[in-house]
Design an enzyme around this catalytic site. Sequence first.
Site, PDB file in Angstrom:
ATOM      1  N   LYS A 177       0.678  -1.297  -0.085  1.00 48.97           N
ATOM      2  CA  LYS A 177      -0.041  -0.008  -0.044  1.00 48.97           C
ATOM      3  C   LYS A 177       0.934   1.281   0.025  1.00 48.97           C
ATOM      4  O   LYS A 177       0.688   2.316   0.591  1.00 48.97           O
ATOM      5  CB  LYS A 177      -0.974   0.046   1.245  1.00 48.97           C
ATOM      6  CG  LYS A 177      -1.912  -1.268   1.401  1.00 48.97           C
ATOM      7  CD  LYS A 177      -2.965  -1.319   0.436  1.00 48.97           C
ATOM      8  CE  LYS A 177      -4.204  -2.386   1.109  1.00 48.97           C
ATOM      9  NZ  LYS A 177      -3.573  -3.803   1.149  1.00 48.97           N
ATOM     10  N   ARG A 178       1.981   1.335  -0.855  1.00 45.94           N
ATOM     11  CA  ARG A 178       2.927   2.280  -0.924  1.00 45.94           C
ATOM     12  C   ARG A 178       2.215   3.501  -1.768  1.00 45.94           C
ATOM     13  O   ARG A 178       1.265   3.452  -2.470  1.00 45.94           O
ATOM     14  CB  ARG A 178       4.162   1.901  -1.421  1.00 45.94           C
ATOM     15  CG  ARG A 178       5.008   1.121  -0.464  1.00 45.94           C
ATOM     16  CD  ARG A 178       5.095   1.575   0.949  1.00 45.94           C
ATOM     17  NE  ARG A 178       5.982   0.693   1.706  1.00 45.94           N
ATOM     18  CZ  ARG A 178       5.931  -0.160   2.517  1.00 45.94           C
ATOM     19  NH1 ARG A 178       4.813  -0.523   2.650  1.00 45.94           N
ATOM     20  NH2 ARG A 178       6.938  -0.703   3.032  1.00 45.94           N
TER      21      ARG A 178
END
Lengths: 268, 268
Positions: free
Chosen positions: B93-94
């Site tokens: 989830k960057r």
Amino acid sequence: MNRNQLVKQIQEKRSFLCVGLDTDLTKIPNHLKNHPNAIVAFNKAIIDATKDHCVSYKINTAFYEAMGLKGWAAMEETVQYIPDTHLKIADAKRGDIGNTSSQYAKAFFETLPFDAITVAPYMGEDSIRPFLEYEHKWTIVLGLTSNKGAADFELQSTGNQLLYQKVLQTVAQWGNPNNLMFVVGATQATELAIIRQIIPDHFLLVPGVGFQGGSLEEVSKYGLNQQCGLLVNASRAIIYASSGENFATEAKEIAQQYQTEMGQYLPM
Amino acid sequence: MNRNQLVKQIQEKRSFLCVGLDTDLTKIPNHLKNHPNAIVAFNKAIIDATKDHCVSYKINTAFYEAMGLKGWAAMEETVQYIPDTHLKIADAKRGDIGNTSSQYAKAFFETLPFDAITVAPYMGEDSIRPFLEYEHKWTIVLGLTSNKGAADFELQSTGNQLLYQKVLQTVAQWGNPNNLMFVVGATQATELAIIRQIIPDHFLLVPGVGFQGGSLEEVSKYGLNQQCGLLVNASRAIIYASSGENFATEAKEIAQQYQTEMGQYLPM
């Protein structure tokens, strides 16, 4: 670190500067590149040189993760070196479903001694709550960012307000000005007046001054509140002020310039 | 791994199962807890037991970061152990401004040998582009997630469509079905018909089947396309199927059940 401690630091130093440690092996001075622990040596020199002029350090996790295991070790060693007088921010932009966000909170607030972490709001309340549960820690939620892509979703209309405004208003209800801050990019200074109507009391973490083109004067004019309420971050403008052996002295010089200018704008 | 290779795996195994390695030291069987490299030993046993029944593994980075340096090392060792026939997903989830997202892309696509990474869309185009620049790698952007918090922003109206629909439509223009997938939670199966109108060809990564309550039948009914187009993830339901010494055999059993059911739904 609680709000009183942070405000006290700001008053004593007459500075609301945060120094961003976006340390990149390809950009540090040549004489350090063959050092066995180059990133940490560089960071320690920057911290020693700038700590009297700033109240916070922000570690951009991406730059450390890019180096793999050695990078994670360098991040650990760096955050441990930052004095406890300074707010230690993990600029990590994390956020996931509740049981996963709990693990991220553990990673940065327990396993690593950070005081604060940046979090993305897209997944909503249960992705943010686990960070807010820690006492004397700060959750810094993305509001309006400094990049061009902010126009794609953050600045889109959701009925009677823009998405980022809805984010500020909604997320503010999940925490309070003692455990919650917001990221607001300096390149969007004119929006700060509107933002201060929605969240008058919260601290704002403001990146984008310096290399990204934001103006400190504008940000201060529209963003400061009675307890300062701003942390202005500069990364590249300070840490890469010089690529020579004098990099730390030059970094100190730039940090001091920020401090002097900030002192003129502070209302307290 | 390119799309043809992925589709071929799915056809050969008659499975579109992704096994999620959200490995938590407190939840692994007691007899492994004193193992000097417990997480890796557990993951290797799970991979050996399930690899014939799934086409992908998803490593949830939060669970590894929570363990600090040792955790990052365990993640490295785990991803290196996954067979090259399987799509290796970093569920991370960057997402950040362009020069920072480039560092995240380097971290997961170069320093670590992942084929894919999950990315949050809030910050817009320049936060996603750096991931898309890698050939034969996949960027998996959050669309509609499986958690309750999806209602806070993802399901809010932005003019004539909901925010997550705007995200799907907009982001789809930045990549193509060969380098871009979307996360769509299984708990939102009824939305899948609408989603398939917006992005008929893209692969969807679907978490939330099993412990989070999503139905594989519903997801398959509304989500499958001519080239399958689905990767359904199960984490806890498989890896914690048993807390006894037979954990790997039980994990295999559950993975095989998913495979059998998936085989019935596959159109090809």
